[in-house]
Design a protein around this motif. Structure first.
Motif, PDB file in Angstrom:
ATOM      1  N   VAL A  76     -38.952   7.774   5.123  1.00 50.21           N
ATOM      2  CA  VAL A  76     -38.499   9.001   6.000  1.00 50.21           C
ATOM      3  C   VAL A  76     -39.303   8.885   7.573  1.00 50.21           C
ATOM      4  O   VAL A  76     -39.349   9.341   8.362  1.00 50.21           O
ATOM      5  CB  VAL A  76     -38.417   9.921   5.063  1.00 50.21           C
ATOM      6  N   ARG A  77     -40.754   8.622   6.897  1.00 51.53           N
ATOM      7  CA  ARG A  77     -41.476   8.905   7.764  1.00 51.53           C
ATOM      8  C   ARG A  77     -41.390   8.231   9.761  1.00 51.53           C
ATOM      9  O   ARG A  77     -41.569   8.375  10.352  1.00 51.53           O
ATOM     10  CB  ARG A  77     -42.952   8.962   7.772  1.00 51.53           C
ATOM     11  N   HIS A  78     -41.297   7.156   9.086  1.00 53.56           N
ATOM     12  CA  HIS A  78     -41.231   5.983  10.507  1.00 53.56           C
ATOM     13  C   HIS A  78     -39.675   6.192  10.967  1.00 53.56           C
ATOM     14  O   HIS A  78     -39.564   5.650  12.328  1.00 53.56           O
ATOM     15  CB  HIS A  78     -41.134   4.524  10.058  1.00 53.56           C
ATOM     16  N   GLU A  79     -38.846   6.962  10.821  1.00 57.04           N
ATOM     17  CA  GLU A  79     -37.772   7.309  11.006  1.00 57.04           C
ATOM     18  C   GLU A  79     -36.966   8.468  11.774  1.00 57.04           C
ATOM     19  O   GLU A  79     -38.078   9.607  11.467  1.00 57.04           O
ATOM     20  CB  GLU A  79     -36.237   7.166  10.523  1.00 57.04           C
ATOM     21  N   SER A  80     -37.257   8.742  12.573  1.00 54.52           N
ATOM     22  CA  SER A  80     -36.532   9.790  13.731  1.00 54.52           C
ATOM     23  C   SER A  80     -34.814  10.367  13.357  1.00 54.52           C
ATOM     24  O   SER A  80     -34.845  12.116  13.762  1.00 54.52           O
ATOM     25  CB  SER A  80     -37.285   9.940  15.473  1.00 54.52           C
ATOM     26  N   ASP A  81     -34.265   9.750  14.228  1.00 56.25           N
ATOM     27  CA  ASP A  81     -32.872   9.680  13.817  1.00 56.25           C
ATOM     28  C   ASP A  81     -32.048  10.488  11.972  1.00 56.25           C
ATOM     29  O   ASP A  81     -32.544   9.633  11.113  1.00 56.25           O
ATOM     30  CB  ASP A  81     -32.228   8.645  14.187  1.00 56.25           C
ATOM     31  N   ARG A  83     -29.464   9.919  10.508  1.00 54.77           N
ATOM     32  CA  ARG A  83     -28.614   9.454   9.936  1.00 54.77           C
ATOM     33  C   ARG A  83     -29.835   8.191   9.221  1.00 54.77           C
ATOM     34  O   ARG A  83     -29.082   7.475   8.270  1.00 54.77           O
ATOM     35  CB  ARG A  83     -27.880   8.888  11.273  1.00 54.77           C
ATOM     36  N   LEU A  84     -30.591   7.515  10.329  1.00 51.01           N
ATOM     37  CA  LEU A  84     -31.534   6.528   9.602  1.00 51.01           C
ATOM     38  C   LEU A  84     -32.598   6.405   8.717  1.00 51.01           C
ATOM     39  O   LEU A  84     -32.432   5.968   7.686  1.00 51.01           O
ATOM     40  CB  LEU A  84     -32.412   5.775  11.005  1.00 51.01           C
ATOM     41  N   GLN A  85     -33.019   8.408   8.720  1.00 61.88           N
ATOM     42  CA  GLN A  85     -33.820   8.863   7.906  1.00 61.88           C
ATOM     43  C   GLN A  85     -32.646   8.865   6.584  1.00 61.88           C
ATOM     44  O   GLN A  85     -33.751   8.594   5.215  1.00 61.88           O
ATOM     45  CB  GLN A  85     -34.504  10.343   8.134  1.00 61.88           C
ATOM     46  N   SER A  87     -29.891   6.898   5.267  1.00 64.13           N
ATOM     47  CA  SER A  87     -29.988   6.119   5.071  1.00 64.13           C
ATOM     48  C   SER A  87     -31.236   5.423   4.285  1.00 64.13           C
ATOM     49  O   SER A  87     -31.020   4.512   2.853  1.00 64.13           O
ATOM     50  CB  SER A  87     -29.829   4.887   6.044  1.00 64.13           C
ATOM     51  N   ALA A  88     -32.525   5.346   5.237  1.00 61.84           N
ATOM     52  CA  ALA A  88     -33.614   5.034   4.255  1.00 61.84           C
ATOM     53  C   ALA A  88     -34.235   5.903   2.961  1.00 61.84           C
ATOM     54  O   ALA A  88     -34.054   5.139   2.080  1.00 61.84           O
ATOM     55  CB  ALA A  88     -34.779   4.839   5.443  1.00 61.84           C
TER      56      ALA A  88
END
Length: 199
Positions: A76-81, A83-85, A87-88
């Motif tokens: 999760v740390r690698h995403e800022s959005d 929605r992408l968090q 999904s991940a």
């Protein structure tokens, strides 16, 4: 000059041997002798480092909980959005296959948590950390307008973790009742309905 203690190294070796034993043999009927043979040590040597098999398995469980949660937080740390968090997070919560080592460990060791307060505390920590990650993502998404939540973030987060646990158990059974891909589709469908966002 005194030789450096190898106790930490030996304990780590025994934890790894116990981890492999649980994954390969299962917890049912697992004996101290099985772990000592896997480690290439005598049962007496194992007992020098751990008072008993349950103590060793508690350490295996603690390590598995930490590793599982750390891996999910890193994804999760690698995403800022948000929605992408989300999904991940969904992608990281299910066993990749019926032999997924980390998930099999957590399911197998769950039997101890029914009778052992220390293992139960570790399971509560596992649950709460995962719920906390989901809840933070949901709150951030709602605050930025990315999500339109149908319920409180905490309730949705708890449902997502509970669904993961249930689906994961079915994936790792001797005869799996559904595939990881199908379980992930179901999770994404629930998350999409709860957030108003197609995932």
């Amino acid at each position: 000059m005194a030789r450096p203690s190898r106790a930490h190294e030996r304990r780590a070796h025994l934890i790894a041997a116990a981890r492999r034993s649980v994954v390969e043999r299962g917890l049912l009927g697992l004996r101290l002798r099985d772990v000592s043979q896997e480690a290439g040590m005598s049962s007496g040597s194992v007992l020098y480092y751990f008072p008993g098999l349950t103590d060793l398995l508690r350490e295996v469980h603690r390590e598995a909980v930490e590793r599982f949660c750390d891996e999910r937080e890193a994804v999760v740390r690698h995403e800022s959005d948000p929605r992408l968090q989300l999904s991940a997070m969904i992608s990281s919560g299910l066993p990749g296959d019926p032999r997924d080592e980390l998930c099999v460990l957590l399911y197998e060791l769950g039997a101890i948590a029914r009778r052992d307060a220390a293992c139960a505390a570790a399971y509560i920590k596992l649950y709460e950390r995962q719920v906390g990650i989901y809840a933070a993502i949901l709150q951030a998404g709602a605050a930025t307008g990315a999500f339109t939540l149908t319920d409180e973030p905490l309730a949705i987060a708890r449902n997502l973790v509970t669904l993961e646990d249930g689906y994961g158990l079915h994936i790792t059974m001797a005869v799996p009742t559904l595939s990881p891909a199908l379980a992930e589709r179901h999770l994404r469908a629930y998350a999409a309905g709860a957030t108003g966002v197609s995932l």
